[in-house]
Each structure stands twice: as structure tokens, then as C-alpha cells.
Design an enzyme around this catalytic site. Sequence first.
Site, mmCIF file in Angstrom:
data_model
loop_
_atom_site.group_PDB
_atom_site.id
_atom_site.type_symbol
_atom_site.label_atom_id
_atom_site.label_comp_id
_atom_site.label_asym_id
_atom_site.label_seq_id
_atom_site.Cartn_x
_atom_site.Cartn_y
_atom_site.Cartn_z
ATOM 1 N NE ARG A 240 5.909 0.458 10.384
ATOM 2 C CZ ARG A 240 4.805 0.420 9.647
ATOM 3 N NH1 ARG A 240 4.812 0.931 8.445
ATOM 4 N NH2 ARG A 240 3.715 -0.122 10.109
ATOM 5 N NE ARG B 79 -4.612 -0.578 9.750
ATOM 6 C CZ ARG B 79 -3.517 -0.002 9.271
ATOM 7 N NH1 ARG B 79 -3.557 1.245 8.863
ATOM 8 N NH2 ARG B 79 -2.407 -0.668 9.197
ATOM 9 N NE ARG C 128 6.539 -2.528 6.090
ATOM 10 C CZ ARG C 128 5.253 -2.258 6.161
ATOM 11 N NH1 ARG C 128 4.569 -2.002 5.074
ATOM 12 N NH2 ARG C 128 4.632 -2.269 7.311
ATOM 13 N NE ARG D 94 1.222 -3.909 11.691
ATOM 14 C CZ ARG D 94 2.101 -3.378 10.847
ATOM 15 N NH1 ARG D 94 3.347 -3.765 10.865
ATOM 16 N NH2 ARG D 94 1.716 -2.470 9.985
ATOM 17 C CE LYS E 26 -2.404 -0.320 3.778
ATOM 18 N NZ LYS E 26 -1.989 -1.533 4.462
HETATM 19 P P1 AMP Z 1 0.414 1.341 9.010
HETATM 20 O O1 AMP Z 1 1.644 2.153 8.891
HETATM 21 O O2 AMP Z 1 -0.721 1.853 8.178
HETATM 22 O O3 AMP Z 1 0.654 -0.136 8.804
HETATM 23 O O4 AMP Z 1 -0.094 1.487 10.552
HETATM 24 C C1 AMP Z 1 0.727 1.092 11.638
HETATM 25 C C2 AMP Z 1 -0.132 0.918 12.872
HETATM 26 O O5 AMP Z 1 -0.777 2.166 13.200
HETATM 27 C C3 AMP Z 1 -1.280 -0.081 12.772
HETATM 28 O O6 AMP Z 1 -0.859 -1.416 13.012
HETATM 29 C C4 AMP Z 1 -2.241 0.439 13.845
HETATM 30 O O7 AMP Z 1 -1.799 0.096 15.146
HETATM 31 C C5 AMP Z 1 -2.097 1.955 13.700
HETATM 32 N N1 AMP Z 1 -3.061 2.525 12.716
HETATM 33 C C6 AMP Z 1 -2.780 3.113 11.519
HETATM 34 N N2 AMP Z 1 -3.903 3.491 10.892
HETATM 35 C C7 AMP Z 1 -4.932 3.121 11.706
HETATM 36 C C8 AMP Z 1 -6.343 3.211 11.607
HETATM 37 N N3 AMP Z 1 -6.952 3.753 10.532
HETATM 38 N N4 AMP Z 1 -7.086 2.714 12.629
HETATM 39 C C9 AMP Z 1 -6.516 2.175 13.716
HETATM 40 N N5 AMP Z 1 -5.189 2.034 13.880
HETATM 41 C C10 AMP Z 1 -4.383 2.513 12.887
#
Ligand code: AMP
Length: 218
Positions: free
Chosen positions: A158, A88, A123, A169, A13
Site C-alpha cells: 500500500r 478512530r 506488509r 500515521r 487488526k
Molecule cells: P486502515 O486500512 O484502517 O489502516 O486505513 C487506511 C487509511 O484510511 C487511514 O490511514 C486513514 O487515512 C483512512 N481511514 C480508515 N478508517 C478511517 C476512519 N475511521 N477515520 C478516518 N480515516 C480513516
Amino acid sequence: MIIVMLGAPGSGKGTASERLKKDLNLMHISTGNMLREQIKMGTELGMKAKEYMDAGELVPDEVIINMVKAVINSKEAANGVLLDGFPRTVPQAEALKEFGVNVDIALNIDVPNEEIVERMGKRRCCDKCGATYSLDFKPPKEEGKCDTVGCSGNIIQRDDDKPETVRARLEVYEKQTKPIAEFYKAQDKLYNAKAGDKAGKNTYQVVDEFEEFISKKS
Ligand code: AMP
């Protein structure tokens, strides 16, 4: 144009978003990057979010919805928005509708879980601008340093890309985020793209085909 990016963590993404935002001149809203920014600044919101993120769980809807609400109607969003990592959950998708934001299309990047786990181990991302890299197919030009012009960030893994958190996740994704694809499918707004080694398609090919699709549609 309002595009929603869907797909499991590590599905590509972020990489697809980097291309799409440039090609289509859209404002990129990544809730994950916004949260990591808050953590870096040491804000109350960031500290609260970190606990959920480190456990591989979702940050509560209310926190995320308020965060997105603050930027989605800004001047920068006037030409269109690429929503990366939001919505999400179904309540987040409904909140988006309530803000008066009418999603044009959701791009779902569908990669098998076993490929995701392998990818996530490779990653990396920039600790300053959030750009993503892969040790396999998109390594930084200079080892350990971000390629983005004007950014001198360091390339890191990360915390939530460590294997035990990745598995948590993926479980959260199956339960809470996968239904979003159905939500947009029911509205005839879903573009589903099978990707990964097994499908014989990388993220850039997915973006090429998606851009062709939307150019024909508009
Ligand atoms: P990402 O970088 O999009 O993979 O997000 C990393 C982490 O941030 C996720 O595993 C969640 O813990 C949190 N997070 C990001 N976007 C959301 C969202 N829309 N709703 C809830 N938690 C989020």
C-alpha cells in the site's frame, strides 16, 4: 455481537479480523478497505479520501460516519459486526452510539511502535479483495498472487505503508485514536492484548485468547 478492533496501523487488526469474522460469523466492516474500494472506482469520495490517506492523515469524520451509517444497519449486519478501523476518533465513537449501535467489546492489540515500523515494511495486501499478508509470517502461497478462493488479485504494498507515511500515521494514531481505548475502558468494554515479539505473542494467539474470553463472558 458488535466488536470494535483497536490498535495502531500494522498491529494485526486486519489479520485478527479475518479470523474473527469467520469464527464468529460477523459482518466485517473495514473503513480502510471501503475507502480503497472508492479510490479504485475513482469516485469523488475516493479521490477526496486519497489525499488524506497518502499524507497519513485521517479522512474527515463526517465522510467516514456517513459511509459507515450506510452499511451498519443493513441486513448483512443482523448477526453482528466486526468494526475494523472504525471508530478512530472520539466523535466517531459517539456517532456509533447515536446510530443505536451498542458495542459489546473493544479488542485493543497493543504492539510497540518500533515493532510496528518494522512490520509495516513487510506488509503486503491484495489489490482486489484487501486481504493482508506479511512477507515474514504470512506470505501468499504463490508469489505476488492472492490466496483468497475466487480472487485473482495481485499482492502489492500500500502507498500508505511506505516508511514516511507510516511515521505520520503512528503520530495520528497516538493523538487521535489512542483515546478511543480509554473511551471503551471507561465503559468496562476494553480487552487489552499485549502482542508482538517482545510480548511473545502473535496475532493468532491474541485471537485464541480473546475468543476464549468472550465465550466465557456470553
Ligand atoms: P486502515 O486500512 O484502517 O489502516 O486505513 C487506511 C487509511 O484510511 C487511514 O490511514 C486513514 O487515512 C483512512 N481511514 C480508515 N478508517 C478511517 C476512519 N475511521 N477515520 C478516518 N480515516 C480513516
